[in-house]
Write a protein that holds these residues in place. Structure first.
Motif, mmCIF file in Angstrom:
data_model
loop_
_atom_site.group_PDB
_atom_site.id
_atom_site.type_symbol
_atom_site.label_atom_id
_atom_site.label_comp_id
_atom_site.label_asym_id
_atom_site.label_seq_id
_atom_site.Cartn_x
_atom_site.Cartn_y
_atom_site.Cartn_z
ATOM 1 N N CYS A 34 0.933 -1.201 0.126
ATOM 2 C CA CYS A 34 0.072 -0.012 -0.047
ATOM 3 C C CYS A 34 1.110 1.191 0.157
ATOM 4 C CB CYS A 34 -0.987 0.037 1.096
ATOM 5 S SG CYS A 34 -2.281 -1.339 1.239
ATOM 6 N N TYR A 35 0.371 2.371 -0.446
ATOM 7 C CA TYR A 35 1.219 3.723 -0.528
ATOM 8 C C TYR A 35 0.397 4.660 0.229
ATOM 9 C CZ TYR A 35 2.555 0.554 -4.227
ATOM 10 O OH TYR A 35 3.031 -0.515 -4.767
ATOM 11 N N LEU A 36 1.257 5.247 1.025
ATOM 12 C CA LEU A 36 0.662 6.695 1.781
ATOM 13 C C LEU A 36 1.523 7.847 1.098
ATOM 14 C CD1 LEU A 36 -0.616 7.579 4.389
ATOM 15 C CD2 LEU A 36 1.855 7.584 5.545
ATOM 16 N N ALA A 37 0.679 8.713 0.895
ATOM 17 C CA ALA A 37 1.095 10.201 0.350
ATOM 18 C C ALA A 37 0.872 11.131 1.279
ATOM 19 C CB ALA A 37 0.591 10.585 -0.956
ATOM 20 N N SER A 38 1.772 11.754 2.026
ATOM 21 C CA SER A 38 1.677 12.793 3.186
ATOM 22 C C SER A 38 2.140 14.194 2.832
ATOM 23 C CB SER A 38 2.470 12.280 4.364
ATOM 24 O OG SER A 38 3.728 12.006 4.003
ATOM 25 N N VAL A 39 1.353 15.078 3.162
ATOM 26 C CA VAL A 39 1.808 16.550 2.804
ATOM 27 C C VAL A 39 2.231 17.162 4.278
ATOM 28 C CG1 VAL A 39 0.987 18.618 2.049
ATOM 29 C CG2 VAL A 39 -0.048 16.428 1.312
ATOM 30 N N MET A 40 3.292 17.762 4.185
ATOM 31 C CA MET A 40 3.941 18.466 5.184
ATOM 32 C C MET A 40 4.228 19.733 4.932
ATOM 33 S SD MET A 40 7.438 17.561 7.345
ATOM 34 C CE MET A 40 8.639 18.073 6.328
ATOM 35 N N ASP A 41 3.842 20.634 6.282
ATOM 36 C CA ASP A 41 4.007 21.906 6.278
ATOM 37 C C ASP A 41 5.404 22.383 6.452
ATOM 38 O OD1 ASP A 41 3.855 24.987 5.848
ATOM 39 O OD2 ASP A 41 2.918 24.979 7.848
ATOM 40 N N LEU A 42 6.306 22.800 5.747
ATOM 41 C CA LEU A 42 7.777 23.062 6.196
ATOM 42 C C LEU A 42 7.990 24.051 7.287
ATOM 43 C CD1 LEU A 42 9.484 23.446 2.542
ATOM 44 C CD2 LEU A 42 9.496 21.327 4.189
ATOM 45 N N SER B 160 -2.791 1.640 -4.804
ATOM 46 C CA SER B 160 -1.993 1.909 -6.176
ATOM 47 C C SER B 160 -1.400 3.208 -5.764
ATOM 48 C CB SER B 160 -2.950 1.956 -7.380
ATOM 49 O OG SER B 160 -4.041 3.025 -7.309
ATOM 50 N N ILE B 161 -0.064 3.321 -6.705
ATOM 51 C CA ILE B 161 0.706 4.553 -6.737
ATOM 52 C C ILE B 161 0.506 5.326 -8.016
ATOM 53 C CG2 ILE B 161 2.510 3.521 -7.144
ATOM 54 C CD1 ILE B 161 4.126 5.579 -5.496
ATOM 55 N N ASP B 162 -0.183 6.474 -7.810
ATOM 56 C CA ASP B 162 -0.544 7.257 -9.033
ATOM 57 C C ASP B 162 -0.637 8.704 -8.744
ATOM 58 O OD1 ASP B 162 -2.750 7.090 -7.825
ATOM 59 O OD2 ASP B 162 -3.734 6.157 -9.510
ATOM 60 N N THR B 163 -0.855 9.291 -9.638
ATOM 61 C CA THR B 163 -0.939 10.920 -9.440
ATOM 62 C C THR B 163 -2.116 11.237 -8.559
ATOM 63 O OG1 THR B 163 -0.032 11.348 -11.571
ATOM 64 C CG2 THR B 163 -0.939 13.151 -10.582
ATOM 65 N N ASN B 164 -3.245 10.395 -8.756
ATOM 66 C CA ASN B 164 -4.423 10.635 -7.901
ATOM 67 C C ASN B 164 -4.186 10.465 -6.563
ATOM 68 O OD1 ASN B 164 -5.864 11.044 -10.014
ATOM 69 N ND2 ASN B 164 -6.584 8.942 -10.378
ATOM 70 N N LEU B 165 -3.381 9.797 -5.928
ATOM 71 C CA LEU B 165 -3.091 9.389 -4.395
ATOM 72 C C LEU B 165 -2.281 10.978 -3.951
ATOM 73 C CD1 LEU B 165 -2.567 7.665 -2.077
ATOM 74 C CD2 LEU B 165 -0.374 7.183 -3.030
ATOM 75 N N ALA B 166 -1.594 11.521 -4.810
ATOM 76 C CA ALA B 166 -0.493 12.776 -4.334
ATOM 77 C C ALA B 166 -1.613 13.728 -4.346
ATOM 78 C CB ALA B 166 0.452 12.958 -5.272
ATOM 79 N N LEU B 167 -2.522 13.996 -5.435
ATOM 80 C CA LEU B 167 -3.525 15.097 -5.247
ATOM 81 C C LEU B 167 -4.664 14.920 -4.427
ATOM 82 C CD1 LEU B 167 -4.227 15.134 -9.433
ATOM 83 C CD2 LEU B 167 -2.920 16.771 -7.853
ATOM 84 N N GLN B 168 -5.051 13.520 -3.992
ATOM 85 C CA GLN B 168 -6.073 13.737 -2.945
ATOM 86 C C GLN B 168 -5.269 13.826 -1.661
ATOM 87 O OE1 GLN B 168 -9.210 12.734 -3.124
ATOM 88 N NE2 GLN B 168 -9.298 13.301 -1.160
ATOM 89 N N ALA B 169 -4.245 13.607 -1.321
ATOM 90 C CA ALA B 169 -3.404 14.130 -0.110
ATOM 91 C C ALA B 169 -3.374 15.741 -0.120
ATOM 92 C CB ALA B 169 -1.887 13.473 -0.171
ATOM 93 N N VAL B 170 -3.145 16.394 -1.271
ATOM 94 C CA VAL B 170 -3.075 17.837 -1.392
ATOM 95 C C VAL B 170 -4.402 18.304 -1.227
ATOM 96 C CG1 VAL B 170 -2.855 19.680 -2.727
ATOM 97 C CG2 VAL B 170 -0.888 17.956 -2.775
ATOM 98 N N LYS B 171 -5.612 17.668 -1.799
ATOM 99 C CA LYS B 171 -6.916 18.072 -1.391
ATOM 100 C C LYS B 171 -7.267 17.970 0.028
ATOM 101 C CE LYS B 171 -8.480 17.110 -6.243
ATOM 102 N NZ LYS B 171 -9.271 16.265 -6.918
ATOM 103 N N ASN B 172 -6.811 17.023 0.664
ATOM 104 C CA ASN B 172 -7.138 16.716 2.117
ATOM 105 C C ASN B 172 -6.644 17.933 3.034
ATOM 106 O OD1 ASN B 172 -8.717 14.495 1.425
ATOM 107 N ND2 ASN B 172 -6.916 13.194 2.290
ATOM 108 N N ALA B 173 -5.227 18.166 2.596
ATOM 109 C CA ALA B 173 -4.335 19.271 3.323
ATOM 110 C C ALA B 173 -5.166 20.540 2.980
ATOM 111 C CB ALA B 173 -2.994 19.190 2.957
ATOM 112 N N PHE B 174 -5.533 20.838 1.826
ATOM 113 C CA PHE B 174 -6.069 22.027 1.521
ATOM 114 C C PHE B 174 -7.327 22.232 2.273
ATOM 115 C CE2 PHE B 174 -7.924 25.202 -1.121
ATOM 116 C CZ PHE B 174 -6.891 25.944 -1.670
ATOM 117 N N SER B 175 -8.122 21.136 2.454
ATOM 118 C CA SER B 175 -9.427 21.421 3.004
ATOM 119 C C SER B 175 -9.224 21.637 4.606
ATOM 120 C CB SER B 175 -10.301 20.098 2.639
ATOM 121 O OG SER B 175 -9.888 18.953 3.505
#
Length: 168
Positions: free
Chosen positions: A121-129, A142-157
């Motif tokens: 399984c794959y975990l995409a995480s967004v960190m505030d620097l 699955s590892i794909d662009t949608n995984l990274a985009l979903q992580a950014v959307k979650n961080a944004f919300s």
């Protein structure tokens, strides 16, 4: 079949080897349970030797197979090459990870995690620097662009940052 063979079969007593195997099987089951089902034939054989039971590893394997006991095996991750052409993106940070305020710069990391039930399984995480905290994440099989985009959307919300330049 002769009469004597038939009656010998009816009155058959277990051999010494069969009786010994029954005792060893009980010990194998206990060792396997104590190891939380992790030990394979080699480690079980070593544990049997510490208990004073000296048998070959092949015999241990046969008894484990008879009992239906297997060790937990984690397969190594072997990445496969993609046939698709990789689009090169502009390096916005240019290795400058210093920030002065919260939500100024975010970075994404992808982590591979092996699970017994689902495999890789794959975990995409967004960190505030600025705060060095994980502010959003997403997990997928699955590892794909949608995984990274979903992580950014979650961080944004969760963060609701004020946009200073055109990212939407």
């Amino acid at each position: 079949m002769s009469r004597s063979s038939y009656y010998k079969y009816l009155n058959k007593k277990p051999s010494n080897r069969e009786l010994e195997n029954v005792e060893i099987e009980k010990k194998i089951i206990n060792i396997h349970k104590e190891s939380k089902n992790r030990y394979g034939a080699i480690k079980i054989n070593e544990s049997l030797k510490t208990l004073g039971v000296t048998i070959s590893s092949k015999r241990t394997q046969r008894l484990m197979k008879k009992l239906g006991i297997k060790s937990i095996i984690a397969r190594k991750y072997r990445p496969t090459s993609s046939k698709r052409k990789i689009e090169e993106q502009e390096n916005v940070l240019k290795r400058d990870f210093n920030t002065t305020t919260i939500n100024e710069k975010w970075v994404i990391d992808l982590t591979y995690i092996y699970t017994i039930k689902d495999g890789w399984c794959y975990l995409a995480s967004v960190m505030d620097l600025y705060s060095r905290k994980i502010i959003g994440y997403a997990m997928s099989k699955s590892i794909d662009t949608n995984l990274a985009l979903q992580a950014v959307k979650n961080a944004f919300s969760l963060q609701k940052p004020i946009l200073s330049y055109g990212i939407s």
